[in-house]
Enzyme design. Structure first.
Site, PDB file in Angstrom:
ATOM      1  N   HIS A 156     -26.926   3.214  35.509  1.00 45.24           N
ATOM      2  CA  HIS A 156     -26.794   4.423  34.694  1.00 45.24           C
ATOM      3  C   HIS A 156     -25.511   4.342  33.866  1.00 45.24           C
ATOM      4  CE1 HIS A 156     -26.476   8.629  33.545  1.00 45.24           C
ATOM      5  NE2 HIS A 156     -27.708   8.837  34.010  1.00 45.24           N
ATOM      6  N   ASN A 205     -23.519   6.638  32.677  1.00 48.04           N
ATOM      7  CA  ASN A 205     -22.454   7.534  33.123  1.00 48.04           C
ATOM      8  C   ASN A 205     -22.100   7.330  34.588  1.00 48.04           C
ATOM      9  OD1 ASN A 205     -24.154   9.070  30.926  1.00 48.04           O
ATOM     10  ND2 ASN A 205     -22.094   9.927  30.816  1.00 48.04           N
ATOM     11  N   ASP A 206     -23.094   7.331  35.445  1.00 46.93           N
ATOM     12  CA  ASP A 206     -22.854   7.302  36.884  1.00 46.93           C
ATOM     13  C   ASP A 206     -22.302   5.968  37.375  1.00 46.93           C
ATOM     14  OD1 ASP A 206     -23.847   9.855  36.950  1.00 46.93           O
ATOM     15  OD2 ASP A 206     -25.880   9.240  37.523  1.00 46.93           O
ATOM     16  N   SER A 212     -13.278   8.666  32.302  1.00 48.30           N
ATOM     17  CA  SER A 212     -13.580   9.647  31.265  1.00 48.30           C
ATOM     18  C   SER A 212     -13.246   8.984  29.935  1.00 48.30           C
ATOM     19  CB  SER A 212     -12.716  10.899  31.453  1.00 48.30           C
ATOM     20  OG  SER A 212     -12.653  11.666  30.265  1.00 48.30           O
ATOM     21  N   HIS A 249      23.433  -5.256  -6.437  1.00 55.10           N
ATOM     22  CA  HIS A 249      23.034  -4.290  -7.471  1.00 55.10           C
ATOM     23  C   HIS A 249      22.331  -4.985  -8.643  1.00 55.10           C
ATOM     24  CE1 HIS A 249      25.630  -1.253  -5.514  1.00 55.10           C
ATOM     25  NE2 HIS A 249      26.493  -2.251  -5.398  1.00 55.10           N
ATOM     26  N   SER A 256      -3.482 -16.694 -15.164  1.00 55.82           N
ATOM     27  CA  SER A 256      -3.915 -15.784 -16.218  1.00 55.82           C
ATOM     28  C   SER A 256      -5.253 -16.215 -16.789  1.00 55.82           C
ATOM     29  CB  SER A 256      -2.869 -15.735 -17.331  1.00 55.82           C
ATOM     30  OG  SER A 256      -3.321 -14.969 -18.433  1.00 55.82           O
ATOM     31  N   SER A 257      -6.053 -15.211 -17.179  1.00 55.82           N
ATOM     32  CA  SER A 257      -7.332 -15.497 -17.825  1.00 55.82           C
ATOM     33  C   SER A 257      -7.183 -15.636 -19.334  1.00 55.82           C
ATOM     34  CB  SER A 257      -8.323 -14.366 -17.517  1.00 55.82           C
ATOM     35  OG  SER A 257      -7.824 -13.134 -18.029  1.00 55.82           O
ATOM     36  N   LYS A 306      -0.142 -20.475 -17.343  1.00 63.34           N
ATOM     37  CA  LYS A 306       0.673 -19.509 -16.608  1.00 63.34           C
ATOM     38  C   LYS A 306       0.368 -19.588 -15.116  1.00 63.34           C
ATOM     39  CE  LYS A 306       2.275 -14.741 -17.085  1.00 63.34           C
ATOM     40  NZ  LYS A 306       2.425 -14.373 -15.685  1.00 63.34           N
ATOM     41  N   GLU A 318       3.085 -11.545  -4.088  1.00 66.89           N
ATOM     42  CA  GLU A 318       2.406 -10.308  -4.422  1.00 66.89           C
ATOM     43  C   GLU A 318       1.495  -9.853  -3.290  1.00 66.89           C
ATOM     44  OE1 GLU A 318       0.572 -11.356  -8.102  1.00 66.89           O
ATOM     45  OE2 GLU A 318       2.463 -11.299  -9.217  1.00 66.89           O
TER      46      GLU A 318
END
Length: 583
Positions: A249, A251-252, A259, A308, A438-439, A444, A451
């Site tokens: 079963h 559950n049983d 639980s 910076h 690049s297309s 490039k 990324e």
């Protein structure tokens, strides 16, 4: 009631004026139809304000309604009873006219619901406390899962519960059955559960786990999904009938001493630990080792530093990369610092943390079995109430992942900036050329691995927001955002691990230093003037830097032109290789 509507009048009319009686019946039929239309409209309006469970409950009661028959003393033909849907209040009023039949009628209706479920081709009928429902014949899940698929059709295949949770559940159910056998569970049933759970762990039953993340916040549907699959597979192994719940079963037996409120958080910790040890930690170690190689390779290359985004004093490229290595090492240590709490398992707390319906020692024995099965030192949580009601541990754990994401964002950005160019950027290092960038722009090449790494970092930061909010949703004895929390934690683990491997393999290992560019930028930096502070003072050194910048000359030419020192003095005091540490 008027004479016109009385039983006497209808009988008299039928006997003396059959044609008039036929017209009367036609008018009554039309009136009943209008009433049913009104009731149907009211029902359609009301059902939009009802939950799925309330609708299901009403439909069961509606079937029971057909068992009642006419009200005592009413004429069958003119009772006005309708089997059309009625609002819940109307139904309760009808039911109250037969208080002696209330319980028996409801039970009959429930059985009628099961028996009246129409079996579709390619399906079998399985039952739960709501009645019968069609389940695909080629799937091992049962009624709870089938009902969840209807009630939580959210997100589609991409939002399915992570398979790591299913594997963790398989391990949990296996170990629980073994411990339950010690407490009296039939060894035959225990053995069947263990065998079926092993197939769950091995991934042989993956197509029987279709439920999505977006379900009840305790993960009950997924727990029952696992219970049903193990139960039905065990039944099949024993030669039984799927859905019969005999001899195993859901559950049983499969859920014995458990639980959803304690099994799902236990599965959460197991899954996160397994993924961390098997995937994330090795990836972090490999990335740290990759940086270590570069630290040694670049240890004698002196370059200009930047603070910076402006020129600063010199350091070696190896020193710069050592910071990245240390960030990765620290990330591992932060993650490991959460392990003592991650190892604590909620299993044994059952519904609210009290351990109701378990046996003394079950929690500790189950944790021991899980530790033995996984090789990870799991222990029973010292406070089950906290383990169910809060998931601070996973918020803390993901917090460490979030810090790592911040580190990787910094690392990825630094490396793509250092490699910017090839002619019009900083260009101090060259990154591997893996694919066209690049297309439209021929030749490039882009810093694609950086990324990808930084996008993963951004996603993990977003995941942390979801985990944080989810962790805050513990209401009294239960957190009800469990699936959201664990799915985001597991997603972050996978993304970070894969991104580290990809970045290390396809970028870090192939980075080279551009010596000419490094030398040019270093020797033309105005901040080398900092070495003169101890000799001529900060203010005079500043005059040299500003003069050189304004006139476009070198520091040496500016120093001599201002009469602040000789060429010999400048050459003796301004040496980048002597500016790499304390004297």
């Amino acid at each position: 009631m008027s004479q016109r509507n009385s039983t006497y009048y209808r009988r008299k009319l039928k006997k003396e004026k059959p044609e008039a009686y036929a017209k009367y019946l036609e008018k009554r039929k039309e009136a009943n139809k209008k009433r049913r239309d009104v009731e149907r409209k009211r029902w359609n309006e009301e059902r939009h304000t009802m939950t799925n469970s309330e609708i299901e409950e009403y439909e069961v009661k509606l079937k029971a309604r057909s068992q009642l028959g006419p009200r005592p003393g009413s004429a069958v033909s003119g009772s006005g009873y309708s089997l059309e849907p009625r609002p819940s209040l109307t139904w309760l009023l009808i039911l109250c006219t037969h208080p002696q039949n209330l319980i028996s009628t409801y039970n009959m209706a429930q059985q009628s619901s099961i028996e009246s479920t129409e079996k579709k081709e390619g399906f079998r009928i399985e039952t739960d406390t709501f009645g019968g429902i069609n389940v695909p014949e080629d799937k091992y899940y049962g009624a709870n899962t089938a009902r969840s698929l209807i009630n939580f059709n959210i997100g589609g295949p991409s939002e399915v519960m992570p398979i790591a949770i299913i594997r963790a559940f398989g391990i949990l159910k296996k170990c629980a059955a073994q411990v339950n056998e010690e407490f009296g569970l039939d060894p035959h049933i225990s053995n069947l559960i263990v065998r079926a759970a092993d197939e769950v762990i091995a991934g042989k039953l993956d197509d029987s786990f279709p439920l999505v993340i977006w379900q009840t916040g305790s993960g009950t549907q997924s727990n029952m999904n696992v219970n049903e699959v193990i139960s039905n597979r065990a039944i099949e192994m024993d030669g039984g009938v799927l859905g019969s719940k005999k001899p195993v079963h859901p559950n049983d037996h499969v859920n014995m001493c458990q639980s959803s409120n304690d099994t799902f958080p236990t599965a959460m910790h197991i899954a996160v630990a397994l993924e961390t040890f098997s995937r994330l930690i090795p990836a972090i170690d490999a990335l740290a080792a990759g940086f270590d190689v570069k630290v040694k390779e670049f240890e004698n290359i002196i370059k200009i530093g930047r603070t910076h985004l402006q020129d600063a004093t010199p350091l070696t490229l190896g020193q710069e990369f050592s910071a990245y290595r240390q960030q990765v090492v620290n990330a591992k240590e932060r993650i490991q610092a959460t392990f003592p709490r991650l190892m604590e398992l909620a299993l044994g707390g059952t519904a609210v943390g009290t351990g109701l319906n378990t046996r003394k020692g079950f929690a500790e024995k189950a944790a021991g079995k899980l530790a033995e099965e996984t090789g990870i030192p799991f222990v029973s949580a010292s406070n089950k109430f906290e383990a169910l009601a809060a998931h601070d541990t996973l918020v803390e754990f993901h917090g460490a992942l979030n810090v790592f994401a911040c580190s990787l964002m910094k690392i990825g950005n630094d490396i793509r900036l250092l490699g910017s160019g090839p002619r019009c950027g900083i260009g101090e290092i060259s990154l591997p050329e893996n694919e066209p960038g690049s297309s439209i722009m021929p030749g490039k090449v882009n810093p694609t691995q950086c990324e990808a790494l930084t996008m993963v970092a951004a996603q993990v930061m977003g995941n942390h927001t979801a985990v944080t909010i989810g962790g805050s949703q513990g209401h009294f004895e239960l957190n009800v955002f469990k699936p959201l929390i664990v799915s985001n934690v597991l997603r972050s683990i996978r993304l970070l691990a894969d991104a580290c491997v990809s970045f290390n393999t396809h970028c870090l290992q192939g980075i080279t230093a551009n010596m000419d560019r490094i030398g040019y930028l270093r020797d033309n930096s105005l901040m080398l003037v900092t070495a003169l502070n101890p000799h001529i003072g900060y203010d005079n050194a500043a005059k040299i830097a500003k003069h050189a910048h304004k006139q476009g000359t070198s520091l040496k030419e500016a120093a001599v032109a201002l009469g602040l020192l000789t060429e010999k003095q400048f050459d003796a005091w301004v040496q980048p290789d002597l500016m790499l540490g304390p004297k």
